[in-house]
Design an enzyme around this catalytic site. Structure first.
Site, PDB file in Angstrom:
ATOM      1  CD  GLU A   1     -12.089  24.956  -2.770  1.00 25.74           C
ATOM      2  OE1 GLU A   1     -13.279  24.882  -2.394  1.00 25.74           O
ATOM      3  OE2 GLU A   1     -11.712  24.630  -3.911  1.00 25.74           O
TER       4      GLU A   1
ATOM      5  CB  SER B   1      28.279 -26.302  -8.816  1.00 22.55           C
ATOM      6  OG  SER B   1      28.348 -27.330  -9.778  1.00 22.55           O
TER       7      SER B   1
END
Length: 761
Positions: A88, A460
Site C-alpha cells: 500500500e 409429571s
C-alpha cells in the site's frame, strides 16, 4: 461517451492540481477549499461493537454495524505491518503524507494507457475513509492531499499506521486487521501465517471484489501480488515466498462461531441496550456471561442431536423447494446449481444441497459450497417415500430438489429442518449462575427463547414439588397410597400413563419412581390444592399460573424451563432458592467495570425456601427415579449414583420434559411445538428429553468426582428401610392415604384440618 484514451487523459489531469499543491504546500494554497476538521482522526475513537463472552473468555457474538477489535501498534505483528506497507505505501516512513513520485507515476500510467496504479498513501486513504467521499474529482483529490499534510503534522507515523490498521474496511463487515483475521481465518493476528497475512494485506484495495469469501480466486491473485511485493522490498526471502505460495488456505465459513449461544447473546444484547441505549452498539462494551464454553457446546450439540433423532421418527415431509436446472452436466450445471442455492441459508449441521440426479438407489447432489456428494443406502432410507415413482409431488425428490443433508464421517444422509423445538438450561445449584442455555433448535429460524419465555405445562416434573408439600402434611416416603382408579366429586377420572396401575396401595417412594398419576392426585387431595400452590411459590413458580383444582397433580399449570431448573436446584442444594444469573459483568472498551452481578446471597437457615430435611428426603426419592424408575437409564448410562430427576409428559405428548440434577448442577430439558400438537404417539419425556439431558450431563460431569451422600440433617429418623420425620418415629400420626377403594380420599375436611394443625412441625 468518451473513448478510453480521452477518459484516461481526464483522470490524469485531475491529478495535476494535486501535484501543483505538492510543489508549494502552504495555507494559502488551500484557502479556497472548504476543508473538514481532522478531529475525527486526531482524536480517534473507534466504533467498537458490543461483544458477548462466556465466563471463560470465549466470544459468543458481536452486535453493531462494524466488527472491530482495536489493537495498539505495539501488539500488531511486525510482519503484518510490513506486508501492508509493502503493497500500500512502501515510502510511508519517508513522505510527509503524500508520495509525489507515486502520484506522478500514476498520472503517467493513465496518460500512456498503462496499468492503473494506486497513488494514495496510507495517510491519504485514512483521510478519504474517515473524512471524505470516494468520488474522483479535482476538488476531492486536493482536499485529500491537504488534509493528509495536516494529519501528518498532528500525528506520528506510528499513530497514523495504528489508526489505519484498526479502521480500514476489509470486507464481511470487518473493520481493521484484527477483526479480519478472526472473520476470515478464525484466529488472532499473531497466529497468521505469511500466506494468510498477505491475503489480508491485499484486501484494502477492493474489499468487496477480492475478499476470499466473495471470490477466493480473485483473493488468491491479489495475495500473490502482495507476496511478490513483500519479497521485492525484503520482508520475506525466496524460501518463505515459495512456502507461502504453496500453502493451502482454509477460509472460515461466514457466521461460524466456536460456541453457539445465540439466545444467550440476544439476552445479553437486550440487557445492555436497556441499560445503556443505542450507543452500546458502537462504544465497545463487553458483556461477560456466566456460561462455560464447554458446557454450552455440549448443551447445543445434545439439543441438536435429540431434536433430529425425534424428527427422523416422523414421516418424510418432502424437499424444501424445487429449482429448474439446465440439461446436461459440466460447468454450466455447476454454476446454475450454485446460483439456485445462493439465497438459501446454509447451516453447519443441516447442509443445503440441490439434487443433480435421483433414483431409488442413489442421489447425486451439489452443496452450497460447490462440493458434489452422493447419498445411498441408509442415507436414503428416510426419504424413500420421495424416491418412489408414485411419490406425491410434495414428497418427490427429483433433479432440482432442494434438500438438507447431514454428514457422519464420510457418509451423507438426507435430512430436513425439524418442526420440533427444544430448550435446555443448566445452572450451578449453589450460585444460580447459568452454565448452559439453549433457547431453541435454531435462533435464525426461531429467535423465541423457550428457556425464559416458553410457558408450558410441566407434566409429571411437577410431582416432586407437590410431594415436597405433602411431606409437611404427614405424608412420608413409606406412606401407602392407593394406586387405584379415581373419581373426583365432579366426575373427573384421571388415569396412569398407559392405563396401568398397581391395583392397590404402594408407597410414596414407589409412586414417584413409577410416576403414578392416581397416587399424585390422592396426595394432592390430602395436601389441599391451595396449600400445594402456596408451596410451589417457595420453589419460585408463579402461583397464579397453577390451577386451583386436582388437575394440578398432573402438571396442568404453566412454568418455564428456567423456573423448573431453579426449583430442582433448591432440592439439590439443601433447600435454598437461587437467583439465576446470565450477565455477570459489563465493561467499557478500556476494561472498566460498568455493571457486575451481585454475589450469591449467603445461605443461612433464615432464608431457606425448604426445610433441610424436606430437601434431603426429596433427593432420596428422586435418586430412586434415576436408579429404578422411569429415568433408570440415567444412572445406567452415566455409571454414577449421584444423579436425581424426574421425567414429564403432558396429555397427548404435547410436551416432553426431564428435570434433574447432580448436587452441583441442575439441568432441565423441554421439547414441544410452538403451536402445541403431539410429538408422536409413542413419545414421552423419557424417550425424548431424557437422552438430551443424559448426553449433556455426560460432558458437563466429565472429570467431576461422584458426590457422596451427605449426612441426614436434624429432624429425620429411619423407620424400617426409609426416612421419616423424627416426630412421627414413635407411633406419631402419619397420614394414611389408603382406603382400599376406588373413590377419592374421604376423610372429613374439618377433622383433617384439625389434625394438620395439631401435628404441623
Amino acid at each position: 461517451m468518451f473513448c478510453p484514451s480521452v477518459r484516461r487523459a481526464i483522470a490524469a489531469l485531475a491529478l495535476v492540481p494535486a501535484l501543483a499543491l505538492l510543489a508549494s504546500p502552504s495555507p494559502s494554497s488551500a484557502a479556497f477549499i472548504d476543508l473538514p476538521p481532522i478531529d475525527r482522526i486526531v482524536r480517534y475513537q473507534p466504533k467498537l461493537p458490543l461483544q458477548v463472552f462466556t465466563a471463560d473468555g470465549v466470544e459468543l457474538a458481536q452486535f453493531g454495524a462494524e466488527r472491530r477489535d482495536y489493537v495498539p501498534l505495539s501488539r500488531t505483528p511486525k510482519l503484518l505491518q510490513d506486508a501492508v506497507l509493502a503493497i500500500e505505501d512502501t515510502r510511508f516512513r519517508e513522505h510527509s503524507g503524500v508520495d509525489a513520485k507515486g502520484m506522478a507515476r500514476a498520472a503517467l500510467a493513465m496518460l500512456t494507457g498503462g496499468r492503473k496504479q494506486g497513488a494514495s498513501t496510507i495517510t491519504q486513504q485514512l483521510v478519504r475513509t474517515m473524512l471524505l467521499t470516494r468520488e474522483l474529482t479535482v476538488e476531492r483529490k486536493a482536499k485529500e492531499i491537504w488534509l493528509a499534510f495536516k494529519v501528518e503534522e498532528a500525528l506520528s507515523k506510528d499513530r497514523i499506521l495504528e489508526i489505519y490498521l484498526n479502521e480500514i474496511f476489509l470486507g464481511q463487515r470487518a473493520y481493521g486487521f484484527a477483526a479480519a483475521a478472526q472473520t476470515y481465518f478464525g484466529k488472532p493476528m499473531d497466529k497468521l501465517s505469511i500466506a494468510e497475512t498477505a491475503m489480508l494485506a491485499g484486501l484494502p484495495q477492493n474489499p468487496y471484489y477480492a475478499n476470499p469469501v466473495a471470490n477466493f480466486e480473485r483473493a488468491v491473485a491479489r495475495q500473490r501480488l502482495v507476496l511478490q511485493r513483500m519479497r521485492e522490498v525484503g520482508v520475506i526471502n525466496d524460501a518463505q515466498l515459495a512456502a507461502a505460495r504453496a500453502e493451502q488456505l482454509v477460509i472460515r465459513p461466514p457466521g461460524q462461531r466456536s460456541v453457539d449461544a445465540a439466545h444467550v447473546a440476544e439476552m445479553a444484547r437486550r440487557a445492555v441496550v436497556d441499560r445503556f441505549g443505542e450507543s452500546a452498539y458502537s462504544s465497545g462494551l463487553r458483556v461477560y456471561t456466566s456460561l462455560r464454553a464447554a458446557d454450552q457446546r455440549a448443551a447445543h450439540a445434545a439439543v441438536q442431536r435429540g431434536v433430529l433423532a425425534q424428527d427422523r421418527r416422523q414421516p418424510w415431509r418432502g424437499p424444501e423447494a424445487h429449482e429448474d436446472l439446465p440439461t446436461g452436466d459440466g460447468p454450466e450445471l455447476e454454476r446454475a446449481a450454485a446460483e439456485a442455492l445462493k439465497d438459501i441459508r446454509d447451516d453447519d449441521l443441516l447442509r443445503s444441497a440441490i439434487v443433480l440426479s435421483a433414483s431409488a438407489k442413489e442421489v447425486r447432489a451439489q452443496l452450497a459450497s460447490g462440493e458434489a456428494v452422493r447419498i445411498s443406502d441408509e442415507g436414503l432410507k428416510w426419504a424413500q417415500p420421495g424416491l418412489s415413482p408414485k411419490a406425491k409431488d410434495t414428497l418427490k425428490i427429483r433433479r432440482g430438489s432442494v434438500l438438507r443433508l447431514v454428514q457422519t464421517g464420510n457418509t451423507w444422509a438426507v435430512s430436513q429442518w425439524p418442526e420440533t423445538e427444544a430448550a435446555l438450561v443448566a445452572l450451578d445449584t449453589h450460585t444460580g449462575r447459568v452454565r448452559a442455555l439453549v433457547g431453541g433448535f435454531d435462533f435464525t429460524r426461531q429467535p423465541f427463547n423457550h428457556v425464559t419465555q416458553g410457558w408450558r405445562q410441566p407434566g409429571s416434573t411437577i410431582k416432586p414439588l407437590l410431594y415436597s408439600a405433602a411431606l409437611e402434611e404427614r405424608v412420608m416416603p413409606a406412606t401407602l397410597v392407593d394406586d387405584l382408579p379415581f373419581t373426583a366429586p365432579n366426575g373427573w377420572t384421571p388415569g396412569n400413563a398407559g392405563g396401568n396401575s398397581a391395583g392397590g396401595p404402594i408407597t410414596l417412594r414407589e409412586a414417584l419412581a413409577r410416576s403414578s398419576n392416581l397416587v399424585s392426585v390422592r396426595v394432592l387431595q390430602h395436601t389441599g390444592t391451595q396449600r400445594a400452590r402456596d408451596w410451589l411459590g417457595r420453589f419460585g413458580l408463579d402461583v397464579a399460573k397453577q390451577p386451583d383444582n386436582l388437575t394440578l397433580a398432573l402438571g396442568t399449570g404453566q412454568v418455564t424451563p428456567l423456573q423448573m431448573a431453579r426449583a430442582y436446584a433448591a432440592m439439590a442444594n439443601g433447600g435454598w432458592l437461587v437467583d439465576p444469573v446470565v450477565v455477570e459483568k459489563i465493561t467499557d472498551a478500556q476494561g472498566k467495570t460498568l455493571f457486575e452481578a451481585p454475589p450469591p446471597v449467603a445461605q443461612t437457615d433464615d432464608n431457606r425456601a425448604l426445610p433441610a430435611r424436606n430437601a434431603y428426603v426429596m433427593s432420596s426419592l428422586l435418586n430412586d427415579v434415576t436408579r429404578t424408575g422411569t429415568a433408570a437409564r440415567v444412572q445406567a448410562t452415566l455409571k454414577r449414583p449421584d444423579l436425581y430427576g424426574k421425567t414429564g409428559t403432558t396429555n397427548d405428548v404435547l410436551d416432553a420434559w426431564f428435570a434433574g440434577y447432580q448436587p452441583g448442577l441442575a439441568a432441565v430439558v423441554w421439547l414441544g411445538h410452538d403451536q402445541p400438537r403431539s410429538l408422536g404417539d409413542h413419545e414421552s419425556g423419557g424417550r425424548l428429553a431424557l437422552p438430551i439431558w443424559t448426553d449433556y450431563m455426560a460432558a458437563a460431569l466429565k472429570g467431576v468426582p461422584v458426590a457422596s451422600v451427605p449426612d441426614a440433617p436434624p429432624g429425620l429418623a429411619r423407620a424400617g428401610d426409609d426416612w421419616l420425620y423424627s416426630e412421627w418415629a414413635n407411633g406419631g400420626a402419619v397420614a394414611s392415604l389408603s382406603d382400599g377403594g376406588g373413590t377419592a380420599y374421604a376423610g372429613p375436611p374439618t377433622l383433617i384440618d384439625a389434625i394438620r394443625d395439631l401435628f404441623k412441625p
